[in-house]
Design a protein around this motif. Structure first.
Motif, mmCIF file in Angstrom:
data_model
loop_
_atom_site.group_PDB
_atom_site.id
_atom_site.type_symbol
_atom_site.label_atom_id
_atom_site.label_comp_id
_atom_site.label_asym_id
_atom_site.label_seq_id
_atom_site.Cartn_x
_atom_site.Cartn_y
_atom_site.Cartn_z
ATOM 1 N N SER A 393 0.348 -1.243 -0.169
ATOM 2 C CA SER A 393 -0.066 -0.109 -0.093
ATOM 3 C C SER A 393 0.945 1.057 0.363
ATOM 4 O O SER A 393 2.446 0.908 0.213
ATOM 5 C CB SER A 393 -0.934 0.229 1.781
ATOM 6 O OG SER A 393 -0.193 0.007 2.827
ATOM 7 N N SER A 394 0.413 1.862 -0.725
ATOM 8 C CA SER A 394 1.059 3.622 -0.736
ATOM 9 C C SER A 394 -0.153 4.548 0.218
ATOM 10 O O SER A 394 -1.157 4.158 0.810
ATOM 11 C CB SER A 394 1.025 4.233 -2.035
ATOM 12 O OG SER A 394 1.479 3.262 -3.485
ATOM 13 N N SER A 395 0.420 5.608 0.178
ATOM 14 C CA SER A 395 -0.053 6.409 0.675
ATOM 15 C C SER A 395 -0.055 8.441 0.063
ATOM 16 O O SER A 395 0.348 9.160 -1.071
ATOM 17 C CB SER A 395 -0.074 7.646 2.242
ATOM 18 O OG SER A 395 1.500 8.050 1.809
ATOM 19 N N ILE A 396 -1.576 8.675 0.408
ATOM 20 C CA ILE A 396 -2.041 9.885 -0.276
ATOM 21 C C ILE A 396 -2.334 11.064 0.402
ATOM 22 O O ILE A 396 -3.462 11.010 1.216
ATOM 23 C CB ILE A 396 -3.081 9.708 -1.155
ATOM 24 C CG1 ILE A 396 -2.606 8.688 -2.462
ATOM 25 C CG2 ILE A 396 -3.501 11.229 -2.013
ATOM 26 C CD1 ILE A 396 -3.894 7.960 -3.029
ATOM 27 N N HIS A 397 -2.075 12.161 0.920
ATOM 28 C CA HIS A 397 -1.821 13.116 1.920
ATOM 29 C C HIS A 397 -2.167 14.632 1.221
ATOM 30 O O HIS A 397 -1.493 14.627 -0.495
ATOM 31 C CB HIS A 397 -1.514 12.921 2.608
ATOM 32 C CG HIS A 397 -1.269 11.981 3.748
ATOM 33 N ND1 HIS A 397 -2.388 11.528 4.432
ATOM 34 C CD2 HIS A 397 -0.836 10.870 4.040
ATOM 35 C CE1 HIS A 397 -2.837 10.735 5.315
ATOM 36 N NE2 HIS A 397 -1.203 10.720 5.206
ATOM 37 N N SER A 398 -3.028 15.411 1.571
ATOM 38 C CA SER A 398 -2.809 16.651 1.097
ATOM 39 C C SER A 398 -1.435 17.897 1.627
ATOM 40 O O SER A 398 -0.787 17.286 2.630
ATOM 41 C CB SER A 398 -4.254 17.627 1.668
ATOM 42 O OG SER A 398 -3.766 19.060 1.155
ATOM 43 N N SER A 399 -0.838 18.519 1.026
ATOM 44 C CA SER A 399 0.172 19.544 0.925
ATOM 45 C C SER A 399 -0.113 20.623 1.947
ATOM 46 O O SER A 399 0.489 21.394 2.217
ATOM 47 C CB SER A 399 0.972 19.594 0.214
ATOM 48 O OG SER A 399 0.524 20.405 -1.117
ATOM 49 N N GLY A 400 -1.645 20.447 2.198
ATOM 50 C CA GLY A 400 -2.303 22.478 2.860
ATOM 51 C C GLY A 400 -3.556 22.304 2.976
ATOM 52 O O GLY A 400 -4.217 21.493 1.829
ATOM 53 N N ALA A 401 -3.930 23.802 2.995
ATOM 54 C CA ALA A 401 -5.186 23.938 3.510
ATOM 55 C C ALA A 401 -6.068 24.119 1.926
ATOM 56 O O ALA A 401 -7.299 24.128 1.996
ATOM 57 C CB ALA A 401 -5.547 24.685 4.699
ATOM 58 N N ASP A 402 -5.050 24.652 0.834
ATOM 59 C CA ASP A 402 -5.429 25.467 -0.463
ATOM 60 C C ASP A 402 -6.238 24.117 -1.116
ATOM 61 O O ASP A 402 -4.898 23.170 -1.868
ATOM 62 C CB ASP A 402 -4.198 25.851 -0.792
ATOM 63 C CG ASP A 402 -4.973 26.668 -1.812
ATOM 64 O OD1 ASP A 402 -5.244 26.930 -2.317
ATOM 65 O OD2 ASP A 402 -3.952 28.099 -2.526
ATOM 66 N N PRO A 403 -6.865 24.449 -1.744
ATOM 67 C CA PRO A 403 -7.347 23.408 -2.226
ATOM 68 C C PRO A 403 -6.946 22.998 -4.167
ATOM 69 O O PRO A 403 -6.233 21.855 -4.486
ATOM 70 C CB PRO A 403 -8.823 23.577 -3.167
ATOM 71 C CG PRO A 403 -8.628 25.459 -3.122
ATOM 72 C CD PRO A 403 -8.251 25.054 -1.845
ATOM 73 N N ALA A 404 -5.081 24.056 -3.988
ATOM 74 C CA ALA A 404 -4.742 24.063 -5.257
ATOM 75 C C ALA A 404 -3.505 23.065 -4.682
ATOM 76 O O ALA A 404 -2.443 23.571 -5.709
ATOM 77 C CB ALA A 404 -4.417 25.440 -5.367
ATOM 78 N N ALA A 405 -2.932 22.736 -3.286
ATOM 79 C CA ALA A 405 -2.178 22.423 -3.462
ATOM 80 C C ALA A 405 -1.675 20.972 -3.685
ATOM 81 O O ALA A 405 -2.949 20.081 -3.775
ATOM 82 C CB ALA A 405 -2.230 22.467 -1.517
ATOM 83 N N PRO A 406 -0.741 20.668 -4.431
ATOM 84 C CA PRO A 406 -0.207 19.296 -4.837
ATOM 85 C C PRO A 406 -0.864 18.048 -3.453
ATOM 86 O O PRO A 406 0.276 17.962 -2.370
ATOM 87 C CB PRO A 406 0.685 19.422 -5.056
ATOM 88 C CG PRO A 406 1.865 20.200 -4.459
ATOM 89 C CD PRO A 406 0.583 21.508 -4.497
ATOM 90 N N PRO A 407 -0.871 16.999 -4.641
ATOM 91 C CA PRO A 407 -1.202 15.684 -3.432
ATOM 92 C C PRO A 407 0.459 15.445 -3.042
ATOM 93 O O PRO A 407 1.240 15.468 -3.707
ATOM 94 C CB PRO A 407 -2.186 14.791 -4.132
ATOM 95 C CG PRO A 407 -2.048 15.131 -5.183
ATOM 96 C CD PRO A 407 -1.155 17.130 -5.341
ATOM 97 N N VAL A 408 0.437 14.765 -1.966
ATOM 98 C CA VAL A 408 1.821 13.939 -1.582
ATOM 99 C C VAL A 408 1.374 12.511 -1.981
ATOM 100 O O VAL A 408 0.909 11.653 -0.678
ATOM 101 C CB VAL A 408 2.275 14.474 -0.110
ATOM 102 C CG1 VAL A 408 3.294 13.890 0.400
ATOM 103 C CG2 VAL A 408 2.335 15.951 -0.216
#
Length: 537
Positions: A393-408
């Motif tokens: 398994s991998s993980s997918i998280h946000s890089s910031g509260a801005d919706p334009a912030a790319p996923p990590v």
């Protein structure tokens, strides 16, 4: 546009379009479908081989760059649809449904019979208008056109004969069984035209007047009051928009975007949210975790010793123009079929109970030196093969509260013994097919990966880590389960908050034996039944 609806669906892909259609059929709810992408007006979205053009560039796609695969400096790009219909508008159209053992495992994992084979098979049969006609394991008369045909020529005969020589049974419908087999790829193509989730389900739903579609709209966060999600907030262009739901808000954004929207709304792993400066509304530790992606060791391409197949009918703009004109007249020819003409399922080693590898054969050759999908100047054949049911398994998280912030996106592959063993046999199994008669007689040489990669499992696995690629099939980042820390329950309700469900690939805790488009449409179909049953929510 009104700002209050009964149901708000965020995302118009495989699940979102199917769900909207099924809810509209009920005749009761007013439904809003919100899509961040663009309308699917490009004529290339109707032409099956048009994805060669629409996949290149970012007008119709998200292109998420990942972190490097552990132990390498190799980062990937995960591509998803950013258009009405989602990825079903730009994909290879493979309609690979999974088999009975997969859905029985899903029913056991979720603790709910409605995810078992009987319910899922009934759903498939209701959705389908299969070119092979009605039968115990497929349907006719539904809205989703499915073909199961391919080229009828010398090369096809050689491919099927070679497959038979290595023990693959030739079948009319590869979705009917669960053994080692090969056949023309079941594809969402009808009368030479692509059938997306939007064309099959969403557009008929829009004509009912009970469904409205809003494009070019990025949802920033969910609106919550007293523990219940009651709406969404976002941007349409530079304008802030807000919509409210009387009954349900449903995330159908996909395996990447759904966990990001949950996190921006304060639903997720506490330490992740706090590090981003987001207040924790619901501590849900598995949000963004458990994502499982198909990853291959790359494809094997051979060059033919004479002209054969369709490559040299399409490898220049002039030839493409001729074939395009013929397509407009007849809706047939090499651009009227799906991305992969043949599909096969095989075992990585003898003695396994079920096939654990899923492959495709394409009677085209690509230019090995081009940085994009570009046909070669000679005839050839491309074979792909990857593990069917990956475990790592991998993980997918946000890089910031801005919706334009790319996923990590932190991709991980081949970390279980099962994954490593299966993937380590893929290239050698493809070479077995290509070395079988009468296919071997027309092959001049192997172009990719060539002698740099031997048949040794360790060499194949190293090549997979270094030069392989994602298949763009990730599931599981908001997986359903019976435990309190699973993101959604068996009815796809998000734990810890009312009025919110996730209905997309992210709720599948593991891969079924195939590609996700068909199973995710089934998820949307069944979810509509669950909403109707739970109409008091």
């Amino acid at each position: 546009m009104a700002d209050t609806f009964d149901v708000i669906i965020v995302g118009s892909g495989a699940a979102g379009s199917t769900l909207a259609h099924r809810l509209a059929e009920s005749g009761h709810d007013r439904i809003l479908v919100i899509e961040n992408g663009v309308p699917d007006r490009n004529p290339m979205h109707r032409v099956p081989k048009g994805f060669f053009f629409t996949l290149n560039g970012e007008r119709y796609t998200y292109r998420y760059r990942t972190l490097p695969i552990p132990g390498t400096d190799t980062a990937e790009v995960w591509t998803r649809g950013r258009v009405v219909g989602g990825t079903t508008t730009i994909n290879g159209m493979m309609y690979s449904r999974g088999a009975e053992p997969d859905f029985e495992a899903l029913a056991k994992h979720s603790g709910a019979a409605h995810w078992g084979w009987d319910r899922v098979l009934a759903t498939y049969r209701a959705m389908e208008d299969h070119a092979l006609g009605d039968g115990p394991l497929r349907g006719s008369g539904g809205r989703l056109g499915v073909s199961a045909d391919g080229p009828r020529d010398e090369l096809t005969d050689r491919i099927f004969a070679a497959a038979g020589a290595i023990g693959l049974e030739r079948v009319l419908d590869v979705n009917e069984g669960d053994g080692e087999r090969i056949g023309f790829t079941p594809s969402t193509v009808r009368n030479g035209r692509r059938v997306s989730a939007a064309s099959a389900f969403l557009k008929p739903a829009l004509r009912t007047g009970r469904v409205q579609l809003l494009t070019h709209t990025r949802i920033s966060r969910l609106l919550t009051k007293d523990g219940r999600v009651h709406g969404v907030e976002g941007l349409r262009g530079r304008s802030r928009v807000e919509f409210h739901a009387r009954k349900q808000v449903i995330l159908a954004c996909g395996t990447v975007e759904s966990p990001l929207l949950l996190e921006r709304s304060g639903i997720g792993r506490g330490e992740v949210l706090r590090a981003l400066g987001i207040d924790v509304a619901v501590d849900s530790p598995k949000v963004g975790e458990g994502a499982i992606e198909h990853h291959s060791a790359g494809r094997v391409q051979v060059r033919f010793n004479r002209r054969l197949g369709a490559t040299e009918d399409l490898n220049s703009l002039f030839k493409q123009g001729i074939q395009g004109a013929l397509y407009l007249l007849r809706r047939s020819g090499p651009i009227a079929t799906a991305g992969y003409d043949f599909t096969f399922h095989c075992k990585s080693e003898p003695g396994l109970e079920r096939p654990d590898l899923n492959g495709s054969v394409t009677p085209f050759a690509l230019d090995p030196n081009a940085g994009r999908m570009q046909l070669a100047d000679h005839s050839g054949l491309l074979v792909g093969l990857c593990q069917t049911r990956s475990e790592t398994s991998s993980s997918i998280h946000s890089s910031g509260a801005d919706p334009a912030a790319p996923p990590v996106i932190a991709p991980r592959y081949f970390e279980t013994e099962t994954d490593a063993r299966a993937t380590g046999r893929t290239i050698s199994r493809m070479r077995e097919l290509l070395a079988a008669s009468p296919l071997a007689e027309i092959i001049d040489r192997e172009e990719m990966p060539g002698s740099a990669v031997s048949d040794e499992p360790a060499a194949i696995l190293a090549h997979a880590r270094r030069s392989g690629g994602t298949i763009h099939h990730a599931v599981g980042s908001c997986a359903m389960g019976q435990n309190d820390d699973d993101v959604v329950d068996d009815r796809l309700r998000v734990r810890g908050v009312d009025g919110l469900r996730v209905v997309d690939a992210s709720v599948l805790p593991f891969h079924v034996s195939g590609n996700p488009a068909a199973p995710v449409m089934a998820v949307g179909w069944i979810a509509a039944d669950l909403l109707s049953e739970d109409s008091g929510d």
